[in-house]
Structure formats: structure tokens, C-alpha cells
Design an enzyme around this catalytic site. Structure first.
Site, mmCIF file in Angstrom:
data_model
loop_
_atom_site.group_PDB
_atom_site.id
_atom_site.type_symbol
_atom_site.label_atom_id
_atom_site.label_comp_id
_atom_site.label_asym_id
_atom_site.label_seq_id
_atom_site.Cartn_x
_atom_site.Cartn_y
_atom_site.Cartn_z
ATOM 1 N N ASP A 173 28.117 -23.302 14.262
ATOM 2 C CA ASP A 173 27.301 -24.383 13.725
ATOM 3 C C ASP A 173 25.909 -24.361 14.358
ATOM 4 O O ASP A 173 25.157 -25.317 14.278
ATOM 5 C CB ASP A 173 27.978 -25.752 13.879
ATOM 6 C CG ASP A 173 28.351 -26.084 15.321
ATOM 7 O OD1 ASP A 173 27.923 -25.357 16.253
ATOM 8 O OD2 ASP A 173 29.084 -27.069 15.529
ATOM 9 N N LEU A 211 30.810 -23.807 18.668
ATOM 10 C CA LEU A 211 31.018 -25.127 18.065
ATOM 11 C C LEU A 211 30.465 -26.179 19.010
ATOM 12 O O LEU A 211 30.928 -26.306 20.140
ATOM 13 C CB LEU A 211 32.528 -25.329 17.863
ATOM 14 C CG LEU A 211 33.020 -26.391 16.889
ATOM 15 C CD1 LEU A 211 32.541 -26.108 15.474
ATOM 16 C CD2 LEU A 211 34.544 -26.465 16.942
ATOM 17 N N HIS A 212 29.441 -26.918 18.542
ATOM 18 C CA HIS A 212 28.892 -27.936 19.435
ATOM 19 C C HIS A 212 28.237 -29.116 18.718
ATOM 20 O O HIS A 212 27.974 -30.129 19.343
ATOM 21 C CB HIS A 212 27.846 -27.306 20.373
ATOM 22 C CG HIS A 212 26.546 -27.005 19.689
ATOM 23 N ND1 HIS A 212 26.359 -25.902 18.899
ATOM 24 C CD2 HIS A 212 25.360 -27.679 19.671
ATOM 25 C CE1 HIS A 212 25.124 -25.890 18.433
ATOM 26 N NE2 HIS A 212 24.502 -26.960 18.873
ATOM 27 N N ARG A 213 27.977 -29.010 17.407
ATOM 28 C CA ARG A 213 27.223 -30.073 16.754
ATOM 29 C C ARG A 213 28.033 -31.365 16.671
ATOM 30 O O ARG A 213 29.232 -31.338 16.397
ATOM 31 C CB ARG A 213 26.781 -29.638 15.350
ATOM 32 C CG ARG A 213 25.694 -28.597 15.400
ATOM 33 C CD ARG A 213 24.870 -28.547 14.150
ATOM 34 N NE ARG A 213 23.820 -27.540 14.308
ATOM 35 C CZ ARG A 213 22.616 -27.788 14.817
ATOM 36 N NH1 ARG A 213 22.305 -29.017 15.198
ATOM 37 N NH2 ARG A 213 21.725 -26.823 14.944
ATOM 38 N N PRO A 214 27.388 -32.516 16.897
ATOM 39 C CA PRO A 214 28.098 -33.796 16.849
ATOM 40 C C PRO A 214 28.903 -33.985 15.573
ATOM 41 O O PRO A 214 30.004 -34.540 15.607
ATOM 42 C CB PRO A 214 26.969 -34.827 16.966
ATOM 43 C CG PRO A 214 25.905 -34.122 17.744
ATOM 44 C CD PRO A 214 25.970 -32.686 17.297
#
Length: 367
Positions: free
Chosen positions: A278, A202-205
Site C-alpha cells: 500500500d 502494509l502500513h496505511r491507516p
């Protein structure tokens, strides 16, 4: 004379450039490697180079972090003198990170031909910085290598001549197959053997920058963890936001790991019952591994993972995530198949194409 100057800048690039560099060497194409340093964690970067057998970069720009504008501008400033010094016949860029568009733009303006590996992928979501990078890089590229046939239709809609496009397959899958036997067993990475588990990245803005969205995602992940243990290699950006938003208690029951090297992550995914992500590349890797994937996005630039592969789009909607998870637990999720040309030979197809293309590339730049 250097025929091709290859550019890598961030972790997603490393898995793509490794087989390309090997194939160029095997076919006798003189190449140099430039690392922009967009991924500025030296330990992680060096680890990926060692894991994947990537040669030591001939040039390192050491750009580091910054806003999209600052980082892109800094890469351009530092890349131009290297380009002028090396004088390659072509610049090869991969993927869709800031380094990709920055170096492609400098090369195009200096009259040096541009080769784009992994061209034509589209999410049609202009809110994603990567989408802007993809579209613009393709417009200024002279030779575009695509991973799936839908990419050709995307490029044709944008006015790109099909004669400039070659369907070669997916170089990331070359790297996966080449390293699968070397993948670190999950029990070694976890320090224990789990009979079944899920992996979360999980890392997307869009998922981690809004406290309400992030909290809702972590809540449903907590529900999944009560049924199937969830392993989370925690991205620094995500960790920072979890702490800033006061959400640390929501991940206490998960198996938290630091960011992993390629071989550790490959083994973790290979042995998983399910992957939630993501990430773009992980959608492809899980398809190649035959592992069900739930993508926590409303769109994907890799539609073949939906039509042929093991991927299901669920967005950030807790109800959709629960329903898809129930399907995995009930019937194993999407079985999928291996897409065309995802056979470990994509980089060699690129090299053989370049072998015939490069001698003509020293002349006038094509329109």
C-alpha cells in the site's frame, strides 16, 4: 552563500534527496541539508543516510512523533529560525510528508522561493493526509518538478502556470539505478534461498487501523502464502495493531522480518516474483524493476505505474486480490515498460534547471 536549503524528514524523502544533493554538488550549486527528524528512529535514519551516501545534515530539528497537527506545527516552529539564519535563495522540498508542507509554508511566508520535487501527483482522495500536503505544497511552490506528464494536467486544473513546471523524471529511480548493483541478495536478507516468493508491505491507516479490514487482508495473504511464500517486513504500526486486534496467529506462517534498510529492501523486491503493497514509492520501484505489483489501495497518485508499469490496483477486496494473484501465477502479471525519463538522470535535470533559475531567485518573489 547557501543557494538551496534542502529538506528531508522521513524515509520516503531520503531516497529522493540523495540524488538531488549529489547533482547539486556536481553542478556547483551551494546547498545545505536539513533533516527535520520526522522519522525519529535514529538507527534506521542513520542507516538510510549511510546506504545512500547522503551527506551528514547541516541542521537537524529532531522533531519526532506526534499527531499530524502537532508534528507539522513543531517542524514549522523549529524550521523558521534555521531559515532566518541560513538565508538561502530557495528551499527545496521533496514528496508529500508533513515536513514537506511545513517547511514550504514557512519559506513561502518568509518570502523565500520554494522548489517542490515530485509535484503534481494526485490520488484525488482527500482522506489521505499526504494528498492535502501535495495540493497545498504545489500551490505555494515557485518551481515544480514532475515525475510524469499527467502531473502537469493536474497542476493546470488547479490553476498553476505551466511555466513554473518542469518535467524531469523520477529521482527515486535515480537512487534505485545507482544502488541496484549494491542491493543485498534476498537469500542473505532471508537467511535462506527461496526459488520464488512474494513481498508484502502494509502500513496505511485505511488497511491497518480497522480490525475487520486488517483481518480480511491477512486472511487472503494467508491463502497466497499457501501457494507462494510471503515475506513481510513488518511496520511497527502494523505490528502493534495486529497484536492489539488479536490477529497474531494470522501471520504465523509468513516470513516476518523487521523493517529493512534501503539496500536490503531493494534486493528483496528485485528478486521477488510479486510485491503486494500500500506504499506509493514501491509502486514506482517495482515498475522500474519490472516486478509485478498489486497495490492494496483503491486509488493511486502514480497512474503511470498502471498505464505503463507493472502495477495493478486491487484495493482491500479479497476477491480482487485473489484474481490478480492468479493472473500473476498464470501469465506472470503485467510486463510493463520503463516510463519516460525514468532513466537515472532526473536529479541532473533538476540541477541544470536550477543553475539557470537560481541567479534570478534572489530578487522579488514571483506571483
Amino acid at each position: 552563500m547557501t543557494q538551496v536549503l534542502c529538506v528531508a524528514g522521513a524515509r520516503p524523502n531520503f531516497m529522493k534527496i540523495a540524488p538531488v544533493m549529489a547533482a547539486l554538488a556536481e553542478t556547483g550549486i551551494a546547498a545545505q541539508l536539513l533533516h527535520t527528524g520526522q522519522h525519529y528512529d535514529a538507527a534506521m535514519s542513520d542507516g538510510f543516510f549511510a546506504d545512500l551516501g547522503i551527506p551528514h545534515p547541516d541542521h537537524h530539528l529532531e522533531v519526532g512523533s506526534g499527531s499530524h497537527a502537532v508534528q507539522t506545527a513543531e517542524v514549522m516552529k523549529r524550521f523558521e529560525p534555521v531559515l532566518d539564519s541560513v538565508k538561502p535563495q530557495a528551499v527545496l522540498v521533496v514528496g508529500d510528508v508533513n515536513s514537506t508542507i511545513a517547511c514550504a509554508l514557512v519559506a513561502a511566508k518568509r518570502g523565500v522561493r520554494v522548489i517542490h520535487v515530485e509535484a503534481g501527483l494526485r490520488s484525488y482522495d482527500r482522506a489521505m493526509p499526504e494528498e492535502i500536503n501535495r495540493v497545498l505544497t504545489d500551490q505555494i511552490s515557485d518551481l515544480l518538478f514532475i515525475t510524469e506528464k499527467s502531473a502537469l494536467a493536474n497542476l493546470q486544473r488547479e490553476g498553476i502556470d505551466p511555466a513554473r513546471v518542469e518535467f524531469v523524471g523520477n529521482v527515486m529511480i535515480d537512487t534505485l539505478y545507482r544502488n541496484l548493483e549494491r542491493a543485498v541478495p534476498s537469500c542473505q536478507t532471508l537467511g535462506t534461498a527461496l526459488p520464488a516468493y512474494a513481498v508484502l508491505t502494509l502500513h496505511r491507516p485505511s488497511n491497518v487501523d480497522d480490525p475487520a479490514t486488517l483481518a480480511a487482508l491477512l486472511d487472503v495473504i494467508g491463502e497466497i502464502n499457501a501457494v507462494l511464500p510471503v515475506v513481510l517486513p513488518l511496520h511497527p504500526r502494523t505490528r502493534g495493531n495486529i497484536e492489539k486486534f488479536g490477529l497474531s496467529a494470522k501471520i504465523n506462517a509468513l516470513r516476518i522480518l523487521p523493517p529493512l534498510g534501503y539496500l536490503d529492501m531493494l534486493g528483496l523486491m528485485r528478486d521477488a516474483k510479486l510485491v503486494l503493497t500500500d506504499s506509493g514509492g514501491i509502486q514506482e520501484e517495482t515498475t522500474a524493476l519490472g516486478v509485478p505489483c498489486l497495490t492494496l489501495r483503491d486509488n493511486t497518485e502514480r497512474p503511470i505505474t498502471l498505464t505503463d508499469g507493472t502495477n495493478t490496483l486491487v484495493g482491500a477486496d479479497p476477491a480482487a486480490i485473489r484474481a490478480a494473484f492468479d493472473q500473476v501465477m498464470t501469465n506472470g502479471g503485467r510486463a510493463g515498460c520503463i516510463p519516460e525519463y525514468w532513466d537515472g538522470r532526473a536529479a541532473m535535470r533538476i540541477a541544470h534547471t536550477l543553475k539557470g533559475w537560481l541567479p534570478q531567485a534572489a530578487g522579488v518573489r514571483s506571483a
